[in-house]
Motif scaffolding. Sequence first.
Motif, PDB file in Angstrom:
ATOM      1  N   GLU A 160       0.834  -1.207   0.000  1.00 49.14           N
ATOM      2  CA  GLU A 160       0.000   0.000   0.000  1.00 49.14           C
ATOM      3  C   GLU A 160       0.865   1.252   0.000  1.00 49.14           C
ATOM      4  O   GLU A 160       0.569   2.227  -0.713  1.00 49.14           O
ATOM      5  CB  GLU A 160      -0.941  -0.007   1.213  1.00 49.14           C
ATOM      6  N   ASP A 182       2.475   1.679  -3.471  1.00 48.03           N
ATOM      7  CA  ASP A 182       1.574   2.169  -4.516  1.00 48.03           C
ATOM      8  C   ASP A 182       1.429   3.686  -4.478  1.00 48.03           C
ATOM      9  O   ASP A 182       1.064   4.300  -5.495  1.00 48.03           O
ATOM     10  CB  ASP A 182       0.198   1.514  -4.376  1.00 48.03           C
ATOM     11  N   LYS A 183       1.708   4.288  -3.340  1.00 51.00           N
ATOM     12  CA  LYS A 183       1.614   5.744  -3.236  1.00 51.00           C
ATOM     13  C   LYS A 183       2.824   6.445  -3.854  1.00 51.00           C
ATOM     14  O   LYS A 183       2.747   7.647  -4.136  1.00 51.00           O
ATOM     15  CB  LYS A 183       1.497   6.158  -1.762  1.00 51.00           C
ATOM     16  N   GLN A 209       5.156   7.629  -6.606  1.00 50.24           N
ATOM     17  CA  GLN A 209       5.043   7.854  -8.037  1.00 50.24           C
ATOM     18  C   GLN A 209       6.386   8.180  -8.686  1.00 50.24           C
ATOM     19  O   GLN A 209       6.614   7.814  -9.844  1.00 50.24           O
ATOM     20  CB  GLN A 209       4.044   8.996  -8.308  1.00 50.24           C
ATOM     21  N   ARG A 224       2.866  -2.388 -12.734  1.00 49.35           N
ATOM     22  CA  ARG A 224       1.883  -1.314 -12.895  1.00 49.35           C
ATOM     23  C   ARG A 224       1.399  -1.215 -14.337  1.00 49.35           C
ATOM     24  O   ARG A 224       0.226  -0.889 -14.583  1.00 49.35           O
ATOM     25  CB  ARG A 224       2.509   0.013 -12.461  1.00 49.35           C
ATOM     26  N   LYS A 245      -1.926  -6.156  -5.766  1.00 47.15           N
ATOM     27  CA  LYS A 245      -0.869  -6.051  -4.760  1.00 47.15           C
ATOM     28  C   LYS A 245      -0.195  -7.395  -4.519  1.00 47.15           C
ATOM     29  O   LYS A 245       1.037  -7.480  -4.437  1.00 47.15           O
ATOM     30  CB  LYS A 245      -1.440  -5.506  -3.448  1.00 47.15           C
ATOM     31  N   THR A 284       2.109  -8.214  -7.533  1.00 54.13           N
ATOM     32  CA  THR A 284       3.359  -7.451  -7.532  1.00 54.13           C
ATOM     33  C   THR A 284       4.310  -7.945  -6.457  1.00 54.13           C
ATOM     34  O   THR A 284       5.524  -8.068  -6.679  1.00 54.13           O
ATOM     35  CB  THR A 284       3.060  -5.962  -7.319  1.00 54.13           C
TER      36      THR A 284
END
Length: 218
Positions: A24, A27-28, A30, A67, A73, A76
């Motif tokens: 999690e 994923d934030k 970038q 991605r 999740k 990955t």
Amino acid sequence: MDTESKALKANVMPWTDVSYHEMEEMDKMQSIPDLERCLCSVLGVHLPEPKRGVLLDVYVQTVLFAREYNFKKEQTAALLSIIKFIHEANIETPLNNIEQCVERGMDLLLCHSVRRPPFSINIFNFEEVGCILKYIHNSYVRHYKLYKYIFTKQVKLDLSLTYSGFSDQDEPTKTDSPPAEVEDLMESEAPPTTESSPQTEKAEGTKLGRIKNYKRPV
């Protein structure tokens, strides 16, 4: 042989190296630097440069690939563990073991693409397995020698030969040069070398001419 087969046995590893909470947080991220810092903390990449940068690039490209194909999740996380497992298998020896590495990767993908609990789970479908195999081949297997050169220690061979029947005090006889007594005798018998004057060269030339014109009596 049994011990080796057990050590190389593929296991299910959806959350082995990366937890759900860590995914999690990942994923934030970038930007590439933020993703590198997150992967360095999660996977424990504490290596000196250039090893650190090379290994982080492998993990970052894996996340970007996941991605691109909209992996979940758990997918990955499992793919990161598979890449990490193949890399560690590759650098455990300086010898060529790429066939074993590919075989391990295939076994791991099989454990995550067939529903057979508790031995395997199906988090990847057939098309995703094909894409993953192509990605692993193009991104890692094709450059496995480069990763092996960077991460494995250099092996040096120190070779020493011991001949049976010879002691340390025995020395081979040298036949290339004559003994010292023979050299002294050769130097004493050798005619002295003097510089020839023009008169001497003329006399020798006349003598040589007489020898050439000499006719042996019949």
